[in-house]
Design a protein around this motif. Structure first.
Motif, PDB file in Angstrom:
ATOM      1  N   GLY A 169      92.421  63.064  65.983  1.00  0.00           N
ATOM      2  CA  GLY A 169      92.778  63.099  64.561  1.00  0.00           C
ATOM      3  C   GLY A 169      91.899  62.172  63.742  1.00  0.00           C
ATOM      4  N   TYR A 170      91.621  60.989  64.280  1.00  0.00           N
ATOM      5  CA  TYR A 170      90.762  60.052  63.572  1.00  0.00           C
ATOM      6  C   TYR A 170      89.346  60.612  63.447  1.00  0.00           C
ATOM      7  CZ  TYR A 170      88.495  55.702  62.223  1.00  0.00           C
ATOM      8  OH  TYR A 170      87.770  54.742  61.551  1.00  0.00           O
ATOM      9  N   GLY A 171      88.876  61.278  64.504  1.00  0.00           N
ATOM     10  CA  GLY A 171      87.562  61.901  64.447  1.00  0.00           C
ATOM     11  C   GLY A 171      87.498  62.972  63.373  1.00  0.00           C
ATOM     12  N   GLN A 174      87.190  61.359  60.055  1.00  0.00           N
ATOM     13  CA  GLN A 174      85.839  60.881  59.778  1.00  0.00           C
ATOM     14  C   GLN A 174      84.961  62.010  59.228  1.00  0.00           C
ATOM     15  OE1 GLN A 174      84.598  57.322  60.575  1.00  0.00           O
ATOM     16  NE2 GLN A 174      86.753  57.443  60.026  1.00  0.00           N
ATOM     17  N   ILE A 175      85.098  63.198  59.818  1.00  0.00           N
ATOM     18  CA  ILE A 175      84.323  64.351  59.336  1.00  0.00           C
ATOM     19  C   ILE A 175      84.796  64.753  57.942  1.00  0.00           C
ATOM     20  CG2 ILE A 175      83.797  66.787  59.762  1.00  0.00           C
ATOM     21  CD1 ILE A 175      83.965  66.157  62.763  1.00  0.00           C
ATOM     22  N   TYR A 176      86.099  64.693  57.720  1.00  0.00           N
ATOM     23  CA  TYR A 176      86.644  64.985  56.386  1.00  0.00           C
ATOM     24  C   TYR A 176      86.054  64.027  55.350  1.00  0.00           C
ATOM     25  CZ  TYR A 176      90.046  64.914  52.557  1.00  0.00           C
ATOM     26  OH  TYR A 176      90.635  64.934  51.317  1.00  0.00           O
ATOM     27  N   ARG A 211      79.945  60.242  63.934  1.00  0.00           N
ATOM     28  CA  ARG A 211      81.049  59.401  64.408  1.00  0.00           C
ATOM     29  C   ARG A 211      82.296  60.228  64.670  1.00  0.00           C
ATOM     30  NH1 ARG A 211      83.983  55.053  61.710  1.00  0.00           N
ATOM     31  NH2 ARG A 211      84.132  53.449  63.282  1.00  0.00           N
ATOM     32  N   GLY A 212      82.573  61.153  63.750  1.00  0.00           N
ATOM     33  CA  GLY A 212      83.736  62.004  63.916  1.00  0.00           C
ATOM     34  C   GLY A 212      83.643  62.863  65.158  1.00  0.00           C
ATOM     35  N   VAL A 218      85.703  61.809  72.640  1.00  0.00           N
ATOM     36  CA  VAL A 218      86.414  60.742  73.372  1.00  0.00           C
ATOM     37  C   VAL A 218      87.909  61.078  73.474  1.00  0.00           C
ATOM     38  CG1 VAL A 218      87.130  58.324  73.298  1.00  0.00           C
ATOM     39  CG2 VAL A 218      84.764  58.934  72.769  1.00  0.00           C
ATOM     40  N   GLY A 219      88.510  61.485  72.345  1.00  0.00           N
ATOM     41  CA  GLY A 219      89.929  61.846  72.356  1.00  0.00           C
ATOM     42  C   GLY A 219      90.204  63.021  73.264  1.00  0.00           C
TER      43      GLY A 219
END
Length: 277
Positions: A169-171, A174-176, A211-212, A218-219
């Protein structure tokens, strides 16, 4: 006694607020961002090197620290970067306690402060990895992963799975941020203007996108490890980038991802110079 204690607490809180808004804290944050940029530039470099066939490096924050240690004046560099990371920890701890007061919505303010606290933890982990390298206590050997340890306790498999979903979700977030341009708010008006500002925004878009994608991989690895109940399937950024390398056109994809992560480092340098108040 109670009044005296309450007065002391209020004075301490006032001093902490003053520190948060002080000029020296602004300078400390800028110095810390330079250190963080160096880490990401090294990660990007190691990822590109891996894509080109050099498998000795470890494209992660700890790998970046080991790579820095091998450079001329490496010991000095490691200490400077580690100190910079702890300056960021101090900045984000104060931010979590006293920052984001411009948010009128209490819920948004709470989320922003929790995000600052989470960043403080991440910066502390990077700083500690630097200290381990600097003091010679860092190990390149592999022990049991954190996910394998957590899955040994009751409910651990579910917890690891939730961590994986949170990182995915965090990734995505980041793309958003990359494609809405929200990250540009981290720069002051001068940093967003003119041709230089346009270049900074381009670096930011590439960096946040890379980064996203990295966080999503990783997730995904952590989630897969939870589903299969095999902690060895989980991994950090370095293992995620090795997975990219193993895909069709892997070296090309990894070069692009490494370049994107380096772009995030360049944007962070721009942020250090044009830090939004």
């Amino acid at each position: 006694m109670t009044v005296s204690g309450g007065s002391t607490a209020r004075r301490a809180e006032g001093a902490a607020r003053d520190a948060h808004n002080s000029e020296w804290m602004d300078r400390a944050a800028r110095a810390g961002l330079v250190a963080y940029a160096v880490v990401y530039l090294m990660i990007g470099w190691l990822a590109v090197q891996l894509a080109l066939g050099d498998r000795e490096g470890k494209p992660s924050s700890s790998g970046a620290m080991h790579e820095l240690a091998q450079q001329p004046f490496g010991d000095v560099l490691i200490w400077l970067v580690s100190i910079g990371m702890f300056l960021l920890v101090l900045w984000k701890v104060l931010d979590a306690a006293f920052g984001h007061r411009e948010e009128r919505d209490g819920g948004k303010r709470t989320r922003a402060r929790l995000t600052s606290a989470g960043k403080a933890v991440v910066y502390a982990a990077i700083g500690l990895s630097g200290l381990k390298v600097a003091t010679g206590s860092g190990s390149s050997g592999k022990g049991k992963s954190w996910s394998a340890s957590v899955m040994e306790v009751t409910g651990g498999q579910l917890l690891v799975g939730l961590v994986g979903l949170a990182i995915i979700g965090y990734g995505c977030y980041q793309i958003y941020k990359a494609w809405t341009g929200d990250f540009a708010e981290k720069l002051d008006a001068e940093g967003r203007s003119g041709n230089t500002g346009t270049a900074y925004i381009a670096f930011g878009k590439a960096g946040y996108t890379a980064r996203g994608i990295a966080f999503m991989i990783v997730g995904g690895l952590i989630g897969y490890g939870a589903i299969t109940h095999d902690g060895s399937k989980s991994g950090g950024l370095d293992q995620a980038l090795f997975k990219v390398l193993d895909q069709p056109f892997g070296p090309v994809l990894l070069c692009l991802l490494g370049a994107g992560l380096a772009c995030y480092g360049v944007f962070t340098l721009a942020r250090a110079r044009h830090l939004s108040k």
